[in-house]
Design a protein around this motif. Structure first.
Motif, PDB file in Angstrom:
ATOM      1  N   ALA A   1     -23.431  -2.367  23.272  1.00  0.00           N
ATOM      2  CA  ALA A   1     -22.089  -2.894  23.541  1.00  0.00           C
ATOM      3  C   ALA A   1     -22.052  -4.418  23.606  1.00  0.00           C
ATOM      4  O   ALA A   1     -21.034  -5.029  23.300  1.00  0.00           O
ATOM      5  N   GLY A   2     -23.142  -5.021  24.024  1.00  0.00           N
ATOM      6  CA  GLY A   2     -23.176  -6.470  24.141  1.00  0.00           C
ATOM      7  C   GLY A   2     -24.364  -6.892  24.981  1.00  0.00           C
ATOM      8  O   GLY A   2     -25.167  -6.061  25.410  1.00  0.00           O
ATOM      9  N   LYS A   3     -24.458  -8.194  25.220  1.00  0.00           N
ATOM     10  CA  LYS A   3     -25.566  -8.742  25.999  1.00  0.00           C
ATOM     11  C   LYS A   3     -25.168  -8.737  27.473  1.00  0.00           C
ATOM     12  O   LYS A   3     -24.245  -9.446  27.870  1.00  0.00           O
TER      13      LYS A   3
ATOM     14  N   SER B   1     -13.498 -14.408  22.498  1.00  0.00           N
ATOM     15  CA  SER B   1     -14.716 -14.954  23.121  1.00  0.00           C
ATOM     16  C   SER B   1     -15.826 -13.907  23.230  1.00  0.00           C
ATOM     17  O   SER B   1     -16.916 -14.221  23.686  1.00  0.00           O
ATOM     18  N   ARG B   2     -15.520 -12.655  22.791  1.00  0.00           N
ATOM     19  CA  ARG B   2     -16.496 -11.566  22.755  1.00  0.00           C
ATOM     20  C   ARG B   2     -17.113 -11.314  24.128  1.00  0.00           C
ATOM     21  O   ARG B   2     -18.329 -11.245  24.285  1.00  0.00           O
ATOM     22  N   VAL B   3     -16.232 -11.168  25.117  1.00  0.00           N
ATOM     23  CA  VAL B   3     -16.640 -10.962  26.500  1.00  0.00           C
ATOM     24  C   VAL B   3     -15.974  -9.711  27.048  1.00  0.00           C
ATOM     25  O   VAL B   3     -14.788  -9.482  26.807  1.00  0.00           O
ATOM     26  N   ALA B   4     -16.745  -8.896  27.780  1.00  0.00           N
ATOM     27  CA  ALA B   4     -16.191  -7.777  28.552  1.00  0.00           C
ATOM     28  C   ALA B   4     -16.269  -8.183  30.019  1.00  0.00           C
ATOM     29  O   ALA B   4     -17.242  -8.812  30.443  1.00  0.00           O
ATOM     30  N   PHE B   5     -15.249  -7.814  30.788  1.00  0.00           N
ATOM     31  CA  PHE B   5     -15.175  -8.295  32.171  1.00  0.00           C
ATOM     32  C   PHE B   5     -14.624  -7.235  33.118  1.00  0.00           C
ATOM     33  O   PHE B   5     -13.980  -6.277  32.701  1.00  0.00           O
TER      34      PHE B   5
ATOM     35  N   LEU C   1     -15.549  -2.318  21.126  1.00  0.00           N
ATOM     36  CA  LEU C   1     -16.030  -1.937  22.453  1.00  0.00           C
ATOM     37  C   LEU C   1     -15.069  -0.959  23.120  1.00  0.00           C
ATOM     38  O   LEU C   1     -13.861  -1.171  23.126  1.00  0.00           O
ATOM     39  N   ARG C   2     -15.636   0.119  23.656  1.00  0.00           N
ATOM     40  CA  ARG C   2     -14.827   1.084  24.403  1.00  0.00           C
ATOM     41  C   ARG C   2     -14.926   0.755  25.877  1.00  0.00           C
ATOM     42  O   ARG C   2     -16.021   0.710  26.443  1.00  0.00           O
ATOM     43  N   LEU C   3     -13.768   0.524  26.489  1.00  0.00           N
ATOM     44  CA  LEU C   3     -13.737   0.183  27.909  1.00  0.00           C
ATOM     45  C   LEU C   3     -13.744   1.455  28.748  1.00  0.00           C
ATOM     46  O   LEU C   3     -13.201   2.479  28.336  1.00  0.00           O
ATOM     47  N   PRO C   4     -14.334   1.392  29.951  1.00  0.00           N
ATOM     48  CA  PRO C   4     -14.347   2.567  30.818  1.00  0.00           C
ATOM     49  C   PRO C   4     -12.934   2.947  31.263  1.00  0.00           C
ATOM     50  O   PRO C   4     -12.069   2.087  31.393  1.00  0.00           O
ATOM     51  N   ALA C   5     -12.752   4.231  31.484  1.00  0.00           N
ATOM     52  CA  ALA C   5     -11.453   4.722  31.965  1.00  0.00           C
ATOM     53  C   ALA C   5     -11.205   4.200  33.374  1.00  0.00           C
ATOM     54  O   ALA C   5     -12.142   3.967  34.131  1.00  0.00           O
TER      55      ALA C   5
END
Length: 178
Positions: free
Chosen positions: A33-35, A85-89, A136-140
């Protein structure tokens, strides 16, 4: 010439919460999914200050030390992604007023002190992953953590052996509620 430090004000997460988030992230995001951001680097930036001289750092810490605001409870119950910005938060669906006020004060003080401030509005978040895939699949929804915030921290961002480390330089207490 004085030495410059790359500084920011942030909320530090309790170590137990950092570990809970890392475990949750491992079960809700695939390794591709990412770093992942290191547990010790999980924090919520309030105001990024950039490269700051020792003199300006002292002025900013003096101003921050004058902030008189009660602590608050932070709830992390939202996840998102910024594709550009290719960021998950992780974030908060309803950020507490105290958080928004503290960030606004610190950002205004920084701007008045000549530190560059992003024109983007403050979006309270904790970066979980960098270099994420656009698919990217985000959590429910349904996850939630709470922690009591009683202080904020001035951090220096340092790169050591190719890794970014955030070093707390000074802590600032928030007032206890009556």
């Amino acid at each position: 010439m004085s030495h410059l430090n790359r500084l920011f004000f942030a909320l530090e997460l309790p170590k137990t919460l950092q570990q809970e988030i890392v475990r949750w992230r491992a079960t809700h995001f695939s390794p591709e999914a990412g770093k992942p951001v290191a547990a010790a680097n999980l924090h919520m930036t309030l105001a990024f200050l950039g490269e700051v001289s020792a003199e300006k750092q002292q002025a900013l810490t003096d101003l921050a030390g004058r902030i008189s605001q009660p602590g608050f409870t932070l709830r992390l119950d939202d996840a998102g992604q910024w594709p550009r910005s290719r960021v998950a938060f992780l974030g908060s669906r309803q950020p507490p007023r105290g958080l928004l006020q503290l960030a606004a004060l610190l950002r205004a003080q920084a701007a008045r002190s000549g530190c560059w401030q992003s024109p983007q509005p403050f979006h309270p978040h904790i970066t979980l992953l960098r270099q994420t895939d656009s698919a990217l699949r985000l959590p429910a929804p349904g996850f939630s953590w709470e922690c009591r915030i009683t202080e904020f921290v001035l951090y220096a961002s340092r790169v050591e052996q190719g890794r970014t480390r955030y070093q707390p330089l000074q802590r600032f207490a928030l007032k206890k509620e009556l």
